[in-house]
Design a protein around this motif. Structure first.
Motif, short mmCIF file in Angstrom:
data_model
loop_
_atom_site.label_atom_id
_atom_site.label_comp_id
_atom_site.label_asym_id
_atom_site.label_seq_id
_atom_site.Cartn_x
_atom_site.Cartn_y
_atom_site.Cartn_z
N ASN A 136 0.80 -1.22 0.00
CA ASN A 136 0.00 0.00 0.00
C ASN A 136 0.84 1.27 0.00
O ASN A 136 0.29 2.37 0.04
N ARG A 137 2.15 1.11 -0.04
CA ARG A 137 3.05 2.25 -0.16
C ARG A 137 3.90 2.05 -1.42
O ARG A 137 4.50 0.99 -1.58
N LEU A 138 3.95 3.08 -2.26
CA LEU A 138 4.72 2.96 -3.48
C LEU A 138 6.20 3.18 -3.19
O LEU A 138 6.58 4.23 -2.66
N PRO A 139 7.07 2.25 -3.56
CA PRO A 139 8.49 2.50 -3.43
C PRO A 139 8.92 3.57 -4.44
O PRO A 139 8.40 3.63 -5.55
N GLU A 140 9.86 4.39 -4.06
CA GLU A 140 10.33 5.46 -4.92
C GLU A 140 11.20 4.89 -6.03
O GLU A 140 12.09 4.08 -5.79
N VAL A 141 10.93 5.30 -7.27
CA VAL A 141 11.81 5.00 -8.40
C VAL A 141 12.49 6.30 -8.77
O VAL A 141 11.86 7.23 -9.27
N ARG A 142 13.79 6.38 -8.50
CA ARG A 142 14.51 7.64 -8.60
C ARG A 142 15.07 7.89 -10.00
O ARG A 142 15.12 6.98 -10.83
N ARG A 143 15.51 9.10 -10.22
CA ARG A 143 16.17 9.45 -11.48
C ARG A 143 17.53 8.75 -11.55
O ARG A 143 18.21 8.61 -10.55
N PRO A 144 17.92 8.31 -12.74
CA PRO A 144 19.22 7.64 -12.86
C PRO A 144 20.39 8.52 -12.43
O PRO A 144 20.37 9.74 -12.63
N LEU A 145 21.38 7.88 -11.82
CA LEU A 145 22.61 8.54 -11.41
C LEU A 145 23.79 7.79 -11.99
O LEU A 145 23.71 6.59 -12.26
N SER A 146 24.91 8.48 -12.15
CA SER A 146 26.17 7.79 -12.43
C SER A 146 26.65 7.14 -11.14
O SER A 146 26.21 7.50 -10.04
N VAL A 147 27.59 6.20 -11.26
CA VAL A 147 28.14 5.57 -10.07
C VAL A 147 28.88 6.61 -9.22
O VAL A 147 28.80 6.59 -7.99
N ALA A 148 29.57 7.53 -9.88
CA ALA A 148 30.27 8.59 -9.14
C ALA A 148 29.30 9.43 -8.33
O ALA A 148 29.56 9.75 -7.16
N ALA A 149 28.15 9.78 -8.91
CA ALA A 149 27.15 10.57 -8.20
C ALA A 149 26.54 9.78 -7.05
O ALA A 149 26.27 10.32 -5.98
#
Length: 244
Positions: free
Chosen positions: A145-158
């Motif tokens: 009942n809670r949506l997990p966050e799907v985040r914006r892509p990052l580089s490995v360094a970021a």
């Protein structure tokens, strides 16, 4: 009989009459063949769920009456954030879907040097929207009942820069000396798990992750595919110290 579940945004309220979103309405009428008076379960991703009843069924709209709210939670206690190297379409979809079913708190896609799929700004936005729809469907299916966050892509360094102060955090590495079962002893809630794309992390990315404090762990003597590795790790953690 299992009651059909649908995600609805914006927030729900008991006693309201609402139209189901187009995707949910199509699934309710064309796939599930629901009729007026049939029970539904609705959730808005913010916790808990609502009993509901299909009130009206027209050609292009399905209206429902929202009933009582129930404080039902099915979240995993570990709070795993999966940092997953972006893989090809079907593999990434499978990883997102099954990671959500297994209870991850968030998914952080990684744009890796060896990723088969490379996303420009326009394609990244489209992929994020698609992965979020996959996550919603997985929640509808598995009862979350809670949506997990799907985040914006990052580089490995970021990723390394953003998570340097966080702990614990693990790097799935077939050559690691520490087995996941040993690392899991005493594990509390809230952790990061990094998994590479099809060809794995580059040497430079691996060094960066290690220098940022990611502890290498391995799942056994066999080399797992990208769509298998993270899911196997999450399932094992659930069985060892989570809700399994």
């Amino acid at each position: 009989m299992r009651v059909a579940r649908f995600f609805v945004d914006p927030p729900l309220e008991s006693g309201a009459h609402i139209a189901l979103p187009e995707r949910a309405a199509h699934h309710a009428v064309r796939v599930l063949r629901l009729r007026v008076g049939d029970p539904l379960t609705l959730f808005d991703g913010r916790g808990g769920e609502y009993a509901a009843t299909l009130a009206e069924r027209a050609r292009n709209t399905v209206s429902v009456e929202v009933g009582a709210w129930h404080e039902v939670e099915r979240e995993a206690p570990l709070g795993i954030v999966l940092a997953q190297g972006i893989s090809s379409a079907e593999r990434m979809d499978l990883t997102v879907q099954k990671a959500v079913e297994l209870g991850v708190a968030a998914i952080q896609p990684l744009d890796c040097e060896k990723s088969v799929v490379r996303l420009d700004a326009r394609r990244a936005q489209s992929r994020i929207a698609h992965w979020r729809r996959v996550a919603i469907s997985a929640c509808e299916q598995c009862g979350r009942n809670r949506l997990p966050e799907v985040r914006r892509p990052l580089s490995v360094a970021a990723l390394c820069e953003a998570t340097r102060a966080q702990s614990p955090k693990w790097l799935l590495a077939p050559e690691a000396q520490t087995r996941l079962g040993d690392a899991a002893r005493g594990l509390g809630s809230g952790m990061l798990l990094a998994a590479g794309p099809e060809a794995g992390f580059s040497d430079a990315e691996t060094r960066a992750l290690l220098e940022a404090g990611y502890a290498p762990v391995q799942l056994g003597p066999r080399i797992l595919r990208t769509e298998t590795a993270a899911l196997a790790a999450i399932a094992a953690l659930n069985a060892l110290v989570g809700d399994g």
